[in-house]
Design an enzyme around this catalytic site. Sequence first.
Site, PDB file in Angstrom:
ATOM      1  N   GLY A  74      -2.443 -18.923   9.313  1.00 49.87           N
ATOM      2  CA  GLY A  74      -1.610 -20.099   9.579  1.00 49.87           C
ATOM      3  C   GLY A  74      -1.108 -20.742   8.293  1.00 49.87           C
ATOM      4  O   GLY A  74       0.045 -21.170   8.205  1.00 49.87           O
TER       5      GLY A  74
ATOM      6  N   GLY B 292      -3.146 -12.543   9.744  1.00 43.78           N
ATOM      7  CA  GLY B 292      -4.418 -11.882   9.994  1.00 43.78           C
ATOM      8  C   GLY B 292      -4.260 -10.522  10.657  1.00 43.78           C
ATOM      9  O   GLY B 292      -4.902  -9.550  10.249  1.00 43.78           O
TER      10      GLY B 292
ATOM     11  N   ARG C 213     -13.061 -12.361   3.517  1.00 42.54           N
ATOM     12  CA  ARG C 213     -12.852 -13.744   3.063  1.00 42.54           C
ATOM     13  C   ARG C 213     -13.973 -14.199   2.126  1.00 42.54           C
ATOM     14  O   ARG C 213     -13.740 -15.011   1.225  1.00 42.54           O
ATOM     15  CB  ARG C 213     -12.784 -14.692   4.254  1.00 42.54           C
ATOM     16  CG  ARG C 213     -11.460 -14.611   4.951  1.00 42.54           C
ATOM     17  CD  ARG C 213     -11.354 -15.607   6.055  1.00 42.54           C
ATOM     18  NE  ARG C 213      -9.958 -15.754   6.437  1.00 42.54           N
ATOM     19  CZ  ARG C 213      -9.539 -16.547   7.405  1.00 42.54           C
ATOM     20  NH1 ARG C 213     -10.405 -17.255   8.102  1.00 42.54           N
ATOM     21  NH2 ARG C 213      -8.260 -16.622   7.681  1.00 42.54           N
TER      22      ARG C 213
HETATM   23  P1  ADP Z   1      -0.144 -11.983  12.212  1.00 42.59           P
HETATM   24  O1  ADP Z   1      -1.554 -12.363  12.636  1.00 42.59           O
HETATM   25  O2  ADP Z   1      -0.135 -10.860  11.239  1.00 42.59           O
HETATM   26  O3  ADP Z   1       0.638 -13.181  11.782  1.00 42.59           O
HETATM   27  P2  ADP Z   1       0.740 -12.139  14.925  1.00 42.59           P
HETATM   28  O4  ADP Z   1      -0.557 -12.772  15.300  1.00 42.59           O
HETATM   29  O5  ADP Z   1       1.966 -12.941  14.962  1.00 42.59           O
HETATM   30  O6  ADP Z   1       0.603 -11.417  13.488  1.00 42.59           O
HETATM   31  O7  ADP Z   1       1.024 -10.909  15.839  1.00 42.59           O
HETATM   32  C1  ADP Z   1       0.085  -9.895  16.011  1.00 42.59           C
HETATM   33  C2  ADP Z   1      -0.114  -9.582  17.444  1.00 42.59           C
HETATM   34  O8  ADP Z   1       1.138  -9.324  18.066  1.00 42.59           O
HETATM   35  C3  ADP Z   1      -0.934  -8.326  17.570  1.00 42.59           C
HETATM   36  O9  ADP Z   1      -2.059  -8.609  18.375  1.00 42.59           O
HETATM   37  C4  ADP Z   1       0.003  -7.352  18.244  1.00 42.59           C
HETATM   38  O10 ADP Z   1      -0.656  -6.537  19.188  1.00 42.59           O
HETATM   39  C5  ADP Z   1       0.989  -8.245  18.940  1.00 42.59           C
HETATM   40  N1  ADP Z   1       2.264  -7.577  19.142  1.00 42.59           N
HETATM   41  C6  ADP Z   1       3.027  -6.982  18.227  1.00 42.59           C
HETATM   42  N2  ADP Z   1       4.123  -6.447  18.787  1.00 42.59           N
HETATM   43  C7  ADP Z   1       4.047  -6.721  20.102  1.00 42.59           C
HETATM   44  C8  ADP Z   1       4.876  -6.426  21.222  1.00 42.59           C
HETATM   45  N3  ADP Z   1       6.001  -5.769  21.070  1.00 42.59           N
HETATM   46  N4  ADP Z   1       4.479  -6.883  22.426  1.00 42.59           N
HETATM   47  C9  ADP Z   1       3.347  -7.578  22.557  1.00 42.59           C
HETATM   48  N5  ADP Z   1       2.515  -7.868  21.551  1.00 42.59           N
HETATM   49  C10 ADP Z   1       2.863  -7.449  20.335  1.00 42.59           C
HETATM   50 MG    MG Z   2      -2.444 -13.119  14.431  1.00 48.62          MG
END
Ligand code: ADP
Ligand code: MG
Length: 390
Positions: A368, A345, A33
């Site tokens: 977000g 993230g 960042r």
């Molecule tokens: P981003 O930060 O890219 O928007 P999220 O925060 O929504 O993504 O999701 C990421 C988290 O979701 C990761 O910590 C990952 O381990 C978890 N995750 C992904 N698939 C699953 C699953 N099937 N069951 C539980 N946790 C999951």
């Molecule tokens: Mg996340």
Amino acid sequence: MADVDTAGRKCLLRVDFNVPFEPGEQTISDDSRIRAALPTISYLIQQGASLIICTHLGRPKGRVVPGMGTEPVRLRLARLLDAEVAPAGGPVGPETAKVVSRLRAGQIAMLENLRFHPGEEANDPAFARELASLADIFVNDAFGAAHRAHASTAGIARRLPAVAGLLMTQELEMLGRILEEPDRPALAVIGGAKVTDKIGVVQNLLDKVDKVLIGGGMSAAFIAAQGMNPGEPRPSRSDVEAAKTLLDAYGSRISLPDDVIVAFAFSAEAEARVAAADQIPNGALILDIGPSAAARYADEIGRARTVLWNGPMGVAEWERFAAGTRTVANAIAAKPSLVSVIGGGSTAEAVAKFDLTEKMTHVSTGGGASLEFLEGKTLPGVAALDERSA
Ligand code: ADP
Ligand code: MG
């Protein structure tokens, strides 16, 4: 930013230096960042501006919390720029005003954590006025904080000429390209932990792109919506209803995994098994998409011209459940002509872990903020900036 003359002027530059630290330490674990704001900083310095850089860091909730100061990011910035970045304290007050008033063209100072002051998150007019009094021009490069209407993102913009920095501009252009006239076929790959967080995003994207591929924990709600066993934990009734509404409205434009990786414990060491989506055993947890689904998604990506990816396909932090996420990342990386935009993230972390960040067209710095943007919401930090006087 290029529309205003910043030479010899004081610019208050809002950045998002809310970087992660090693647990319990003052060591920055990922400075991307900070690096992302370097082009804006270098540009303004070259123009002969003096810079007052400000950021929030963590959640000190309006109080001065030792260990949450901006010192580590100030030092890292100075090292990356190979230039002096003076500590200006504050974030407001007579001492800060004194440091800032002494800044000459090309010099840089950094304020203390904006959230040390209760006026920041409250968008308090008095605090915004005091911040504004430090500078002649406001430059906002904090895309990651643009979904918050805070004093340093929204309030201040009404009190100074307010323009977007290069990173802010790039984020809006790249994410905006997904929502407006993407090169087709355009795909969105959406995963992550919960549907609730992203249902609005899936909905909005279905109106903009040709197809949405679903993975991650979200899959469970869609599997349940088709009347099949989603395993554990049971997705909430509202999530299943939302998934059902989307399936009814958009049908085959939503791609679901035909197989998944399951385990019987939420653990990095749990035994991983492949299960067909319609044969998930009782008590099993879906922790990744399966090999057939991953191959199908890779195939879709191979035929696309634009891909937006938000949310890992499984628990990518754990090697046994990282294969689906890796397959998707590799498929994107394998096609240099593809316009690929990574939001979120955890998704950016996964891509970095696979050493593929450089292969992506754009990796968003805003978690977000990027979600709210893709949901079609107006970001207060962007809305507050001046219209281009063309
Ligand atoms: P981003 O930060 O890219 O928007 P999220 O925060 O929504 O993504 O999701 C990421 C988290 O979701 C990761 O910590 C990952 O381990 C978890 N995750 C992904 N698939 C699953 C699953 N099937 N069951 C539980 N946790 C999951
Ligand atoms: Mg996340």
